[in-house]
Design a protein around this motif. Sequence first.
Motif, mmCIF file in Angstrom:
data_model
loop_
_atom_site.group_PDB
_atom_site.id
_atom_site.type_symbol
_atom_site.label_atom_id
_atom_site.label_comp_id
_atom_site.label_asym_id
_atom_site.label_seq_id
_atom_site.Cartn_x
_atom_site.Cartn_y
_atom_site.Cartn_z
ATOM 1 N N ALA A 26 0.833 -1.203 0.000
ATOM 2 C CA ALA A 26 0.000 0.000 0.000
ATOM 3 C C ALA A 26 0.868 1.253 0.000
ATOM 4 N N CYS A 27 1.984 1.218 0.750
ATOM 5 C CA CYS A 27 2.886 2.384 0.756
ATOM 6 C C CYS A 27 3.401 2.657 -0.648
ATOM 7 N N ILE A 28 3.811 1.594 -1.337
ATOM 8 C CA ILE A 28 4.323 1.779 -2.696
ATOM 9 C C ILE A 28 3.217 2.321 -3.598
ATOM 10 N N LEU A 417 12.287 -1.788 -12.258
ATOM 11 C CA LEU A 417 12.618 -2.195 -10.891
ATOM 12 C C LEU A 417 11.570 -3.137 -10.319
ATOM 13 N N LEU A 418 10.319 -2.906 -10.667
ATOM 14 C CA LEU A 418 9.268 -3.802 -10.185
ATOM 15 C C LEU A 418 9.496 -5.224 -10.681
ATOM 16 N N LEU B 44 15.650 1.129 -4.275
ATOM 17 C CA LEU B 44 15.659 1.908 -5.512
ATOM 18 C C LEU B 44 14.241 2.152 -6.005
ATOM 19 N N LEU B 45 13.419 1.124 -5.859
ATOM 20 C CA LEU B 45 12.026 1.266 -6.284
ATOM 21 C C LEU B 45 11.345 2.381 -5.494
ATOM 22 N N VAL B 46 11.574 2.374 -4.186
ATOM 23 C CA VAL B 46 10.968 3.409 -3.353
ATOM 24 C C VAL B 46 11.467 4.772 -3.797
ATOM 25 N N LEU B 184 19.181 1.567 4.380
ATOM 26 C CA LEU B 184 18.872 1.933 2.990
ATOM 27 C C LEU B 184 17.545 2.670 2.861
ATOM 28 N N ILE B 185 16.556 2.246 3.647
ATOM 29 C CA ILE B 185 15.241 2.887 3.510
ATOM 30 C C ILE B 185 15.122 3.917 4.625
#
Lengths: 530, 522
Positions: A26-28, A417-418, B44-46, B184-185
């Motif tokens: 959900a955050c993503i 990236l996903l 990286l995605l974040v 990292l996060i």
Amino acid sequence: MEGQKFQMHETSTNSQLLFWFFGIAACIKLLLVPSYHSTDFEVHRHWLALTHSLPLTQWYFDETSPWTLDYPPFFAYYEYILSFFAHLIDPQIVDIHRGLNYKSNTVVYFQRISVIVSDLCLLYGVYRLTKNLESRKRTLMWVLVVWSPGLIMVDSMHFQYNGFLLGLLMLSISYLQEGRDLMGGFFFAVLLCFKHLFAVAAPVYFVYLLRHYCWKGFLRGFGRLTSMGVVVMVVFAAAYGPFLYHGQIQQVISRMFPFGRGLCHAYWAPNFWVFYITLDKGLSIFLKKLGLDIQAPAASFTGGLVGDSPSFAVLPKITPIATFIMVLLALFPCLFKAWKNPQPQLVARWIAYAYTCGFLFGWHVHEKASLHFVIPLALVAVHSLEDARHYFLLAIVSCYSLFPLLYEVQEYPIKVLLLLLHSILMWHSFSAQTTKDPAAKMAVSAKREKRSSSLGALDATVEKERILIGWIGKCYLFGLLGIEIWGQFLHPYLLGDKLPFVPLLLVSLYCAFGMIYSWIWQLRCIMIST
Amino acid sequence: MEKKGKKKVLKDMADAVNEDDDSCWWFVHKGIESSFLCIAVFGLLVRATVSLHPYSGAGNPPKFGDYEAQRHWMEITINLPVKEWYRNSTNNDLKYWGLDYPPLTAYQSYIHGIFLRYFEPDSVALFTSRGYESYLGKQLMRWTVLSSDALIFFPAVLYFVLVYYRNHSSRRKSDVAWHIAMILINPCLILVDHGHFQYNCISLGLTVGAIAAVLSHKDLVASVLFCLSLNHKQMSAYFAPAFFSHLLGKCLKHKNPVLEVSKLGLVVLGTFTIIWWPYLNSRDTVMEVLFRLAPFERGIYEDYVANFWCTTSILIKWKRLFTTQSLKFVSLLATVLTFLPSMVQQIMAPSRKGFLYALVNSSFSFYLFSFQVHEKSILLPLLPASLLATELRGPFELLMHYALFSMFPLLCRDKLIVPYVALYALFFLLYFTPSGRKDAKIHNSTTLTCLSILLTFLYLCSLLLHILYLIIHPPKKYPFLFEAMIMLLCFSHFILFVSYTNAQQWMLSRPYTLKDKEKKLN
């Protein structure tokens, strides 16, 4: 008593873990709110406005926007309920005229968050489906479904409500697996009244339910058939009743099945017809070179836009009926098996297979439809190494085939990236699953035994782990990388603006190979199962 | 190699028995490197998703924000000769986002500028590109940060984790994975770099590399990396006392301290010489650059930063009472006095953990007491604190909360509230990963109940303030009432935290020497 307590504790921590997975996703999804969304976003917004501001009798007649309502009534009711909340937040969202192409933050956030919240249905479906699995397989399944990159790309970026609908499908499967066929049938009927595209699995449901639920002697069987019939009829009556009452059922049906659309969608879904069209084009070019007079079809090479009917230069024309028959033919072995030996454990496999057939041979198939079988197959994938191998490949191909949906520069790193993250996670967890089970058992015995003997056995497990994917699969996946590099970098660099359709065509063709492989693999699996 | 692999698998099996009910098994079973890979891709995605959101000063002429500053530096560096980068001229108006970071930042801008020019020449054209904003331009700029992160910060963290856990092989793997995720996060770092727009990942990454090098006893490499970090952002000097004291302490333990110190000194000088080479031909050019780096004309604090000067200015109007000159002296004195204890501890008894604590303490004393501190500087103390996450656990969580909170007004201005909320939630989800909690014991002793009640109270206050800040307009008489309250809360927490870490650092030296003695006896 103690055991019960322990079990309760375990289920609570497990559902906590499931919510943890959901929270991360959900955050993503929340971060993805400003990302690109397709016209489907406006479609759903318009449906909010349409259901909110027009009376029910005009829902399927409205033509204020080109995005007319073409989902079954339950989905319209769903939008109707949502529209109340939308009205509270910003009345302009649900204004049928002023709301057209409305793009303010309120509508974006409202719709995006509605997707995130409706994914709770998927969560419940998955939870129900995995309730009785052992904890490792369950975790694995959650990773595969809740963090599915395809769902994130289609639902939270491109914009649709697939997670919610697939949740209903999962619910239905979970009831079937428990042997509660009536509930399974009920939820499938509900799903059909939300989105009729799911009807591809209806033959499987029909045969399975008839045989497993109703085939119990004459009287009892007839009683069961009646009860199932009543349940399904009630669902359909709830959905279509109001329209039937107003005498609009024909209009509803005609809106739901727009057969004026082409054989393929704007971007060709990687299915069987890609080969057919490519063969046709190839042949026509070849024959022209030979000097034969071939009439060039009216539709452009990249055609397939809404409203385009397919025309072939050499090969015979394909009609909707032809595709329908092909799907049924492809389904036949599965139906036969389901009839001969209806096992609840195999239902998920059969349903997934049905959607695969629909995807490969269906009329006007969207690339998004691959989610319909990739998600249920996750359940199958956790059971054995063979299945895991197949799923690994299929999930990557299906996710990659969704790439053209998000064609803008901004989302490029995100989709890559996903996919990468999902591949790594799958690789980790599948190899963990295949090595851990024997390893754990062995470690206990190894404690007492000599070290040398355990080492020998270990080598075997290590080797087993290494072949999660064979060399053919590896080559195929590297080819995927090659296609991507060609499409993104080499093609624009070498050819410039010439032949702009080639990269997309390559993606379709190449992914179609993977899909066909998956179909054959599933078919083989179903045939050899007893 | 083969043998090592086997050993590892054996260990895996042992773990499999121990952690049978560990819900992270599926992901950490392959060892540090592969779980790092996983978390790194997720990180990286974040970052990529955060970069979808607006940057500072988007569509806000005439000054724009940090994004425009970085873009302007690219414009300056690729269009003007090196000598003119820091010089006010007709081509380079220093009043409009003049370059005020050391040369390494300028070189980095040069490289990124070339990258931008290749794809979108207009975005870095001299003069005409001021305030340039476009879809592609934004993506390209975002990608430069993303790639810097992937190329510098991530490898540095991997290096650190490998070094840090080299001797802790018995640690639970999910704990290691948890620690990697904590580093990292880091929501603050992600929000500032990929939301607000800066390149902190480079200087912080170099610092992490330097720390890892120190921990693996490669002191010369560490000096080089730290000098690079210092030359990317002068703020890295916040860490200088810790590095200096730890390395000095180590040298003094050697047989030949003078030789060791001079080796380090030469390496430092050499690195500086190479980086400053274009400016070394005359005194004037060096002074020109140096003058740009020291923003003393700006006053002791800006906006509302949760440090000592700004917070006490509610009661004492420092700016009115004292001249800038005397304030400079007082702030320097206060900073030195506060980091001195941790320095002394490291010189006397340099240790790995003590070094990390010293980094936290010295950077915090700079943040709290030095001249001209920005809200974003909280990233500097936060970095070593995240490296100590497994040690600090509970306090680390609170620190992250307040660090984020202290940047809340800034991020609101940048329209980054949604990523703020999402990253906040993400951080706490990761922090409370269902399996990673087993040894998280947050002060259960009765002596600390008073403190924990106070902390809970402050915590609730801060949550409430978040909402108040967004919903209610402050009274006209005190337009910055909420900012001041946020600052006060954060400051009081920071003071608590820094006293705790200082105490921890000093506690280290006792058991450390005891253990040493025991070893010797054995």
